[in-house]
Design an enzyme around this catalytic site. Structure first.
Site, PDB file in Angstrom:
ATOM      1  N   LYS A 161       0.809  -1.219   0.000  1.00 29.86           N
ATOM      2  CA  LYS A 161       0.000   0.000   0.000  1.00 29.86           C
ATOM      3  C   LYS A 161       0.847   1.275   0.000  1.00 29.86           C
ATOM      4  O   LYS A 161       0.387   2.337  -0.387  1.00 29.86           O
ATOM      5  CB  LYS A 161      -0.953  -0.024   1.184  1.00 29.86           C
ATOM      6  CG  LYS A 161      -1.998  -1.128   1.010  1.00 29.86           C
ATOM      7  CD  LYS A 161      -2.950  -1.241   2.166  1.00 29.86           C
ATOM      8  CE  LYS A 161      -4.074  -2.204   1.856  1.00 29.86           C
ATOM      9  NZ  LYS A 161      -3.638  -3.624   1.971  1.00 29.86           N
TER      10      LYS A 161
HETATM   11  C1  LIG Z   1      -4.392  -4.612   1.435  1.00 32.66           C
HETATM   12  C2  LIG Z   1      -3.677  -5.884   1.291  1.00 32.66           C
HETATM   13  C3  LIG Z   1      -4.160  -6.876   0.430  1.00 32.66           C
HETATM   14  C4  LIG Z   1      -5.447  -6.733  -0.339  1.00 32.66           C
HETATM   15  O1  LIG Z   1      -5.352  -5.784  -1.341  1.00 32.66           O
HETATM   16  P1  LIG Z   1      -6.694  -5.179  -2.007  1.00 32.66           P
HETATM   17  O2  LIG Z   1      -6.229  -4.093  -2.876  1.00 32.66           O
HETATM   18  O3  LIG Z   1      -7.522  -4.699  -0.863  1.00 32.66           O
HETATM   19  O4  LIG Z   1      -7.338  -6.299  -2.726  1.00 32.66           O
HETATM   20  C5  LIG Z   1      -3.405  -8.035   0.303  1.00 32.66           C
HETATM   21  N1  LIG Z   1      -2.262  -8.212   0.995  1.00 32.66           N
HETATM   22  C6  LIG Z   1      -1.787  -7.279   1.835  1.00 32.66           C
HETATM   23  C7  LIG Z   1      -0.524  -7.561   2.594  1.00 32.66           C
HETATM   24  C8  LIG Z   1      -2.462  -6.080   2.001  1.00 32.66           C
HETATM   25  O5  LIG Z   1      -1.979  -5.162   2.836  1.00 32.66           O
END
Ligand SMILES: *Cc1c(COP(=O)(O)O)cnc(C)c1O
Length: 494
Positions: free
Chosen positions: A110
């Site tokens: 993210k």
């Molecule tokens: C947020 C997250 C996801 C999921 O991603 P999305 O965009 O919500 O589908 C998967 N793995 C990790 C480690 C995350 O932080």
């Protein structure tokens, strides 16, 4: 480029206005009115920054080159990411690659979006002459919270309030958030699960009386969740980047198709990949990897999205989600912008907790998406076998992707698995998978994992134990509004 609502309930807006609002006030999400075309280009020299400039310029047309370059350079540099290429591509056996998306400050993918989005926000506010103080409301299943806090801390004219499920995040995730510095950061534990947090935040956005009251006091809400286009579009970049890397390394020739496997929760990451495909990236299909919360797997198989089911807490908590917000954008796109249908489906979802798409739409989706879910024991087994066979350590979210890839890939085309978190963020579960046992102390796990793997501890985790906890609020889900009012100092208690 104008942005329209998936529910056709607002006039088209500029990217700046869409980013400033976050989501459509009456419900619905912003999507680009049309999708630009960018074919992969021939160059072994292209940096991540150059790819980012090309992709983002095509989507955020009102940002000047200089503005975009400033945002990109501020987001992706040696102080924010620990490798110059921002993301890495690591081979995992033949024709399989892991795209490491966690080299940013908080060890989760993210960061790629949340390091740049605050700059977009600042720019947007200037462009719109928005003088109110922006209050970013975030619901997090663990990783968004810290990434958003790091992205927004000490940004002028912006405050951030993060809600996380009190028992739904790992010790490391919780400490990462509650030790955050900055005068404009607020972290709140909610006694509920992620969906309670997300529903609560959506309710705050939808509360027009509240909006009016905070406006009068000089505040305005916005969002850093992946429902905000400003958060989603930077993620399109790394799909192109991965392809350019494969091209440069001679793993594909121009135009050759590849598959991507994406550990999925809110459907943001995989949706960014879908937009890359629509923009012209040669992707054959996406493997949508889920954990035991297999609502998406069932949806793509049966055509019914049904959230009336048990919620499971898993070792991949960032994927413990029963309402995948960005699916709405995907459905809007695959139906050729059929806002009427989207409105009906999401009306039904709000009322009955479920909706069903027609078989022809389901079939169309299944041409490009393979959905697979992976149970908990498989996740652990995959962590162990990946370590033993490839000498590579994956976190439990990435392991869901690796296991799903084993199940769904035919090996005909190169496959890129998105690695969404550093294993050090989930050391306990990773050790469980590798050794079958785990020290009870999370930080002992970190040390043991370092010993075993010989890799450097991610700087987001190093030193965490010693940092003082600064945020201790813990509330019931129904107290979210009054908590925000208290934080902003506008509660009505006389
Ligand atoms: C947020 C997250 C996801 C999921 O991603 P999305 O965009 O919500 O589908 C998967 N793995 C990790 C480690 C995350 O932080």
């Amino acid at each position: 480029m104008r942005y329209i609502s998936t529910r056709d309930n607002i006039a088209p807006l500029s990217a700046a206005e869409a980013i400033n609002l976050g989501m459509v006030p009456a419900g619905g999400l912003f999507v680009p009115e049309s999708i630009p075309h960018i074919a992969p280009w021939d160059s072994s020299q292209t940096t991540y920054h150059e790819t980012a400039r090309r992709i983002l310029a095509s989507l955020l047309t009102e940002f000047s080159d200089t503005e975009l370059t400033t945002c990109i350079d501020k987001a992706y540099n040696h102080t924010t990411f620990d490798i110059a290429s921002v993301v890495d591509l690591v081979p995992l056996g033949s024709s399989r690659f892991v795209m490491e998306l966690w080299h940013g400050p908080t060890a989760a993918f993210k960061d790629v979006a949340l390091q740049i989005m605050p700059s977009f926000m600042g720019l947007v506010k200037k462009k719109l002459e928005e003088r109110s103080h922006t209050v970013i409301l975030v619901a997090t299943s663990g990783d968004t919270g810290k990434a958003a806090l790091e992205g927004f801390r000490d940004r002028e004219g912006i405050s951030i309030v993060v809600f996380y499920p009190a028992d739904g995040v790992s010790k490391v995730q919780e400490l990462q958030m509650t030790t955050t510095g900055g005068a404009n950061t607020h972290v709140v534990a909610v006694k509920g699960n992620f969906d309670d947090c997300q529903t609560g935040v959506k309710a705050l956005f939808g509360d027009s009386a509240l909006s009016k009251r905070i406006r009068a006091k000089g505040f305005a809400f916005s969002s850093a969740n992946s429902i905000n286009w400003g958060r989603l579009c930077p993620q399109i970049v790394y799909y192109y980047h991965a392809y350019q890397r494969l091209l440069a390394e001679g793993k594909v020739r121009s135009g050759d198709p590849v598959d991507f496997c994406v550990p999925t929760g809110n459907f943001g990451n995989i949706l960014a990949g879908y937009y890359a495909r629509r923009m012209g990236l040669p992707v054959r299909k996406f493997i949508c990897a889920s954990n035991r919360n297999r609502i998406l797997t069932d949806f793509f198989a049966e055509g019914t999205y049904d959230r009336n089911r048990e919620f499971h807490r898993t070792i991949s908590p960032a994927m413990d989600i029963l309402i995948s917000s960005n699916l709405e954008r995907f459905l809007f796109e695959v139906t050729g912008h059929d806002a009427d249908r989207v409105r009906q489906w999401y009306g039904a979802l709000a009322e009955t907790g479920k909706f069903t798409i027609e078989p022809d739409i389901r079939d169309k989706i299944n041409e490009i998406v393979d959905a697979v879910w992976v149970d908990e024991s498989q996740v652990l087994t995959t962590i162990g076998t990946t370590f033993r066979q490839n000498g590579y350590v994956v976190d439990p979210h990435t392991a869901v992707g690796v296991a799903a890839a084993h199940a769904a890939s035919d090996g005909d085309v190169p496959l890129v698995i998105d690695s969404t978190a550093s294993p050090y963020k989930f050391s306990g579960s990773v050790l469980q998978g590798i050794e079958g046992t785990t020290p009870s102390d999370e930080f002992a796990c970190v040390e043991r994992l370092q010993e075993l793997s010989g890799t450097e501890v991610h700087r987001a985790v190093k030193g965490l134990r010693e940092r003082p906890v600064r945020h201790r609020r813990c509330i019931e889900p129904h107290q979210m509004r009054q908590t925000v009012e208290a934080i902003l100092g506008i509660d009505e208690i006389p």
